[in-house]
Design a protein around this motif. Structure first.
Motif, PDB file in Angstrom:
ATOM      1  N   ASN A  66       0.856  -1.388   0.034  1.00 47.50           N
ATOM      2  CA  ASN A  66      -0.015  -0.028   0.169  1.00 47.50           C
ATOM      3  C   ASN A  66       0.924   1.310  -0.182  1.00 47.50           C
ATOM      4  O   ASN A  66       0.355   2.560  -0.414  1.00 47.50           O
ATOM      5  CB  ASN A  66      -0.868   0.016   1.267  1.00 47.50           C
ATOM      6  N   LEU A  67       2.064   1.159   0.205  1.00 45.58           N
ATOM      7  CA  LEU A  67       3.080   2.431   0.285  1.00 45.58           C
ATOM      8  C   LEU A  67       2.989   2.874  -1.020  1.00 45.58           C
ATOM      9  O   LEU A  67       3.358   4.080  -1.348  1.00 45.58           O
ATOM     10  CB  LEU A  67       4.030   1.972   0.597  1.00 45.58           C
ATOM     11  N   LEU A  68       2.651   2.022  -2.105  1.00 49.92           N
ATOM     12  CA  LEU A  68       2.798   2.642  -3.370  1.00 49.92           C
ATOM     13  C   LEU A  68       1.562   3.066  -4.192  1.00 49.92           C
ATOM     14  O   LEU A  68       1.564   3.413  -5.135  1.00 49.92           O
ATOM     15  CB  LEU A  68       3.266   1.310  -4.412  1.00 49.92           C
ATOM     16  N   ALA A  69       0.564   3.183  -3.202  1.00 48.73           N
ATOM     17  CA  ALA A  69      -0.968   3.786  -3.880  1.00 48.73           C
ATOM     18  C   ALA A  69      -0.643   5.116  -4.057  1.00 48.73           C
ATOM     19  O   ALA A  69       0.237   5.958  -3.363  1.00 48.73           O
ATOM     20  CB  ALA A  69      -1.886   3.476  -2.737  1.00 48.73           C
ATOM     21  N   LYS A  70      -1.115   5.388  -5.173  1.00 54.27           N
ATOM     22  CA  LYS A  70      -0.785   7.050  -5.506  1.00 54.27           C
ATOM     23  C   LYS A  70      -1.819   7.919  -4.968  1.00 54.27           C
ATOM     24  O   LYS A  70      -1.426   9.172  -4.809  1.00 54.27           O
ATOM     25  CB  LYS A  70      -1.278   7.187  -7.070  1.00 54.27           C
ATOM     26  N   ASP A  71      -3.022   7.439  -4.541  1.00 53.20           N
ATOM     27  CA  ASP A  71      -4.132   8.687  -4.269  1.00 53.20           C
ATOM     28  C   ASP A  71      -5.015   7.857  -3.121  1.00 53.20           C
ATOM     29  O   ASP A  71      -4.790   6.538  -3.022  1.00 53.20           O
ATOM     30  CB  ASP A  71      -4.941   9.298  -4.901  1.00 53.20           C
ATOM     31  N   ASP A  72      -5.853   8.519  -2.662  1.00 53.56           N
ATOM     32  CA  ASP A  72      -6.744   7.939  -1.664  1.00 53.56           C
ATOM     33  C   ASP A  72      -8.090   7.815  -2.203  1.00 53.56           C
ATOM     34  O   ASP A  72      -9.231   7.641  -1.597  1.00 53.56           O
ATOM     35  CB  ASP A  72      -7.095   8.967  -0.323  1.00 53.56           C
TER      36      ASP A  72
END
Length: 136
Positions: A66-72
């Motif tokens: 999840n560290l690589l998720a770009k946005d919320d």
């Protein structure tokens, strides 16, 4: 020993637990800014939340992914939720359980580094399969 083995050994020598190591591996590979406060907080998840429950490799792996998720956004949440689910299923199928307590404490010194590396490589593979850029 390759680079990942050395990183795992170095982090273990710094008394980092499996959750912290999974996070730190991803942070190092992606060259994301280090967050020592988060690393400190992640200590609480080690050793199966210090109760032999959910393995720190699994919780740390979910955090690393999840560290690589770009946005919320809901779309981003769903995409990463599916990758995490696939990782957890792989872990359970590969090792027979997601619980830390199934490992003999004496075996952990030898088994956990191998599980950390295999799990991290699986995460990198899942991210590649899902076209997640490690460096964006």
């Amino acid at each position: 020993m390759d680079e990942i083995d050395l990183m795992i050994a170095d982090l273990a020598n710094e008394n980092k637990n499996c959750t912290q190591i999974m996070y730190k591996l991803m942070q190092e590979i992606t060259q994301k800014e280090d967050n020592e406060e988060l690393t400190k907080v992640l200590y609480s998840l080690g050793g199966g939340v210090h109760s032999g429950k959910m393995c720190g490799i699994v919780t740390g792996g979910a955090i690393a992914i999840n560290l690589l998720a770009k946005d919320d956004s809901p779309e981003e949440h769903q995409k990463f939720k599916e990758i995490i689910k696939e990782f957890v299923e792989w872990f359970e199928n590969t090792y027979g359980s997601v619980e830390c307590k199934i490992l003999d404490p004496e075996e952990k010194r030898e088994v956990c580094p191998v599980m950390l590396k295999e799990s991290f490589l699986k995460i990198l593979s899942l991210l590649e399969e899902n076209n997640i850029d490690l460096y964006e």
